[in-house]
Write a protein that holds these residues in place. Structure first.
Motif, PDB file in Angstrom:
ATOM      1  N   GLY A 395     -33.852  -7.341 -55.998  1.00  0.00           N
ATOM      2  CA  GLY A 395     -34.242  -7.292 -54.604  1.00  0.00           C
ATOM      3  C   GLY A 395     -35.523  -8.024 -54.302  1.00  0.00           C
ATOM      4  N   SER A 396     -36.095  -8.668 -55.289  1.00  0.00           N
ATOM      5  CA  SER A 396     -37.364  -9.376 -55.110  1.00  0.00           C
ATOM      6  C   SER A 396     -37.137 -10.777 -54.547  1.00  0.00           C
ATOM      7  CB  SER A 396     -38.108  -9.484 -56.442  1.00  0.00           C
ATOM      8  OG  SER A 396     -38.380  -8.207 -56.966  1.00  0.00           O
ATOM      9  N   PRO A 397     -38.116 -11.326 -53.852  1.00  0.00           N
ATOM     10  CA  PRO A 397     -37.976 -12.687 -53.320  1.00  0.00           C
ATOM     11  C   PRO A 397     -37.781 -13.693 -54.446  1.00  0.00           C
ATOM     12  CG  PRO A 397     -39.848 -11.557 -52.316  1.00  0.00           C
ATOM     13  CD  PRO A 397     -39.396 -10.704 -53.461  1.00  0.00           C
ATOM     14  N   LEU A 398     -36.887 -14.636 -54.217  1.00  0.00           N
ATOM     15  CA  LEU A 398     -36.635 -15.671 -55.214  1.00  0.00           C
ATOM     16  C   LEU A 398     -37.686 -16.758 -55.104  1.00  0.00           C
ATOM     17  CD1 LEU A 398     -33.351 -17.040 -56.464  1.00  0.00           C
ATOM     18  CD2 LEU A 398     -34.931 -18.713 -55.492  1.00  0.00           C
ATOM     19  N   GLN A 399     -38.200 -17.189 -56.246  1.00  0.00           N
ATOM     20  CA  GLN A 399     -39.116 -18.324 -56.306  1.00  0.00           C
ATOM     21  C   GLN A 399     -38.305 -19.580 -56.634  1.00  0.00           C
ATOM     22  OE1 GLN A 399     -42.681 -17.482 -58.789  1.00  0.00           O
ATOM     23  NE2 GLN A 399     -41.860 -15.401 -58.927  1.00  0.00           N
ATOM     24  N   LEU A 400     -38.639 -20.670 -55.989  1.00  0.00           N
ATOM     25  CA  LEU A 400     -37.883 -21.911 -56.155  1.00  0.00           C
ATOM     26  C   LEU A 400     -38.824 -23.034 -56.581  1.00  0.00           C
ATOM     27  CD1 LEU A 400     -35.087 -23.302 -55.725  1.00  0.00           C
ATOM     28  CD2 LEU A 400     -35.933 -23.937 -53.441  1.00  0.00           C
ATOM     29  N   PHE A 401     -38.404 -23.754 -57.638  1.00  0.00           N
ATOM     30  CA  PHE A 401     -39.251 -24.805 -58.191  1.00  0.00           C
ATOM     31  C   PHE A 401     -38.461 -26.097 -58.352  1.00  0.00           C
ATOM     32  CE2 PHE A 401     -40.600 -20.685 -59.923  1.00  0.00           C
ATOM     33  CZ  PHE A 401     -41.898 -20.626 -59.432  1.00  0.00           C
ATOM     34  N   ASP A 402     -39.120 -27.205 -58.102  1.00  0.00           N
ATOM     35  CA  ASP A 402     -38.574 -28.532 -58.331  1.00  0.00           C
ATOM     36  C   ASP A 402     -39.024 -28.973 -59.721  1.00  0.00           C
ATOM     37  OD1 ASP A 402     -38.033 -31.224 -58.509  1.00  0.00           O
ATOM     38  OD2 ASP A 402     -38.982 -31.779 -56.613  1.00  0.00           O
ATOM     39  N   LEU A 403     -38.144 -28.842 -60.713  1.00  0.00           N
ATOM     40  CA  LEU A 403     -38.537 -29.094 -62.094  1.00  0.00           C
ATOM     41  C   LEU A 403     -38.851 -30.571 -62.365  1.00  0.00           C
ATOM     42  CD1 LEU A 403     -36.086 -26.768 -64.070  1.00  0.00           C
ATOM     43  CD2 LEU A 403     -38.477 -26.357 -63.461  1.00  0.00           C
ATOM     44  N   THR A 404     -38.305 -31.456 -61.565  1.00  0.00           N
ATOM     45  CA  THR A 404     -38.613 -32.872 -61.765  1.00  0.00           C
ATOM     46  C   THR A 404     -40.089 -33.154 -61.524  1.00  0.00           C
ATOM     47  OG1 THR A 404     -36.370 -33.522 -61.115  1.00  0.00           O
ATOM     48  CG2 THR A 404     -38.084 -35.228 -61.019  1.00  0.00           C
TER      49      THR A 404
END
Length: 451
Positions: A395-404
């Protein structure tokens, strides 16, 4: 998880397959997996501290992969993913010890493979391969259905229980179901000798050899007179760090002896060798060796440093020499790839894909996404193209990362890409099949690894 019946179908495809001509021998398959060596603990992956000339040679003579992943962030579930071809949202073993319902486990909180689980070794046996395993098993103790002899291995020497594997100067090892007294000799020396023996004795047959070596997992110890120890004796590091580096180099030396023997026996051109590690490094080695560079996170974390794994693959004349691939794949893909190498169809229920086209230098479409879960802090992660999604708690907010552009996962872009976040949250929900032993919590609860 009723996959055992699949073996009958696999047997049919082995008989019916016309992939290989009758006079064509199936290639030997060797899979070397170190224990807790970091992505950046190999020279060809960028290490400036640890000497791995054989890994580097394999990368030069074969293919180096920059975006290859472990099955999980710790030992046992990684081995489960590797053996069954199922990711950690589907496979039976999702952590080293059960998080819940310990009274229902097989042995003191441990959950082992069952009769109905289908392993790559079983399918390789059906395809006519002699199967061997040497090192740390971790998926079933003696007398249980999960022991290697009941999961497709003609031969296994090493530790069955992963806690036993922490003792390098052990009194005994398991050898084909029997206790073998060791006289407290350094266990890796037995593993090296048995590896070379197995290859010599089976040189005229197709063989599948799984080498889950225990180096460099703690307890961090290696004989002071070992040649690898001498390399680091003057380094300005704590002794534990010197030992860790020496253990990686010692395992690398063993792989060198394997390659030399393949050439001596004239089976080099018919043997594919994979060389990797089971998960990220422990935190103490980041400071001195940059073991997880260029990532953040270590063992027990689904951040890149915990699950991105070094990988080199060598097969002279087939795998193009000196190439680097950014194909996104992982240990779930060994099972279908091995089937492809053997010339048989892979079972339909697997989560992996065959990466043989890439290994042969051909173009291929990779996974639309990869999924992991890990019960400690209820971590979930998704890799989708250049994007990495991560959260602690369903239920926690998803973190999003641009690995490039952000391999260290420092810049959370979730607010700028809500559609990608929604897509990844759906993948996480759809990929998780509940386990009575490893439920995922909705909140961010702190956990502790016990084993």
């Amino acid at each position: 998880m009723l996959y055992r019946n699949t073996l009958a179908l696999v047997s049919f495809f082995v008989i019916a397959s016309a992939t290989f001509a009758a006079d064509t021998r199936q290639p030997n398959i060797i899979y070397v997996m170190l224990d807790d060596a970091g992505y950046n603990d190999f020279g060809a992956m960028g290490s400036q501290h640890v000497q791995t000339p054989v890994f580097d040679r394999m990368a030069a003579e074969g293919m180096r992969f920059t975006d290859h992943y472990s099955g999980s962030a710790v030992c046992a579930p990684t081995r489960c993913v590797l053996m069954t071809g199922l990711h950690t949202g589907h496979c039976r073993r999702r952590d080293n010890q059960a998080k819940a319902n310990r009274n229902k486990t097989d042995d003191n909180g441990l959950v082992f493979l069952k009769d109905e689980d289908l392993t790559v070794a079983e399918v390789m046996q059906t395809a006519g391969y002699v199967t061997g395993g040497i090192g740390k098993w971790g998926l079933g103790n003696p007398g249980h259905a999960g022991s290697p002899d009941k999961q497709g291995f003609d031969h296994f020497l090493g530790y069955l229980d992963q806690m036993h594997a922490h003792t390098y100067y052990t009194d005994w090892l398991w050898n084909d179901g029997q206790r073998m007294e060791t006289g407290k000799r350094y266990s890796h020396y037995f593993f090296e000798e048995d590896t070379l023996r197995f290859i010599r004795e089976n040189k005229s047959k197709p063989f599948f050899l799984y080498l889950p070596y225990t180096l460099p997992h703690g307890k961090y110890e290696i004989p002071a007179d070992d040649p690898a120890s001498q390399i680091y004796q003057d380094k300005p590091w704590p002794q534990q760090v010197k030992n860790y580096a020496a253990m990686i180099t010692r395992a690398d030396m063993t792989v060198g002896k394997i390659l030399d023997l393949l050439k001596e026996l004239d089976i080099d051109d018919n043997t594919i060798v994979f060389y990797t590690s089971d998960n990220g490094p422990n935190a103490p080695f980041v400071k001195h060796l940059n073991s997880n560079a260029p990532f953040t996170g270590t063992k027990r974390s689904l951040k890149e440093g915990g699950i991105r794994a070094a990988m080199a693959v060598r097969w002279p004349g087939v795998v193009p020499a000196g190439e680097t691939s950014d194909l996104v794949w992982g240990m779930r893909d060994l099972f279908p790839t091995a089937c492809d190498l053997a010339g048989i169809d892979a079972p339909a229920h697997l989560d992996g894909i065959s990466v043989l086209p890439t290994l042969k230098g051909e173009s291929q479409t990779g996974h639309p996404h990869l999924y992991w879960e890990f019960p400690v802090r209820s971590q979930q992660a998704v890799r989708m193209g250049k994007w990495k999604g991560y959260r602690e708690g369903t239920g926690s907010p998803l973190q999003l990362f641009d690995l490039t552009n952000d391999p260290a996962e420092k810049n959370n872009l979730a607010g700028k890409h809500p559609q990608i976040v929604q897509q990844m949250e759906t993948i996480m929900t759809d990929s998780h099949v509940p386990s009575e032993f490893w439920p995922l919590d909705s909140g961010n609860k702190k956990g502790k690894m016990k084993r």
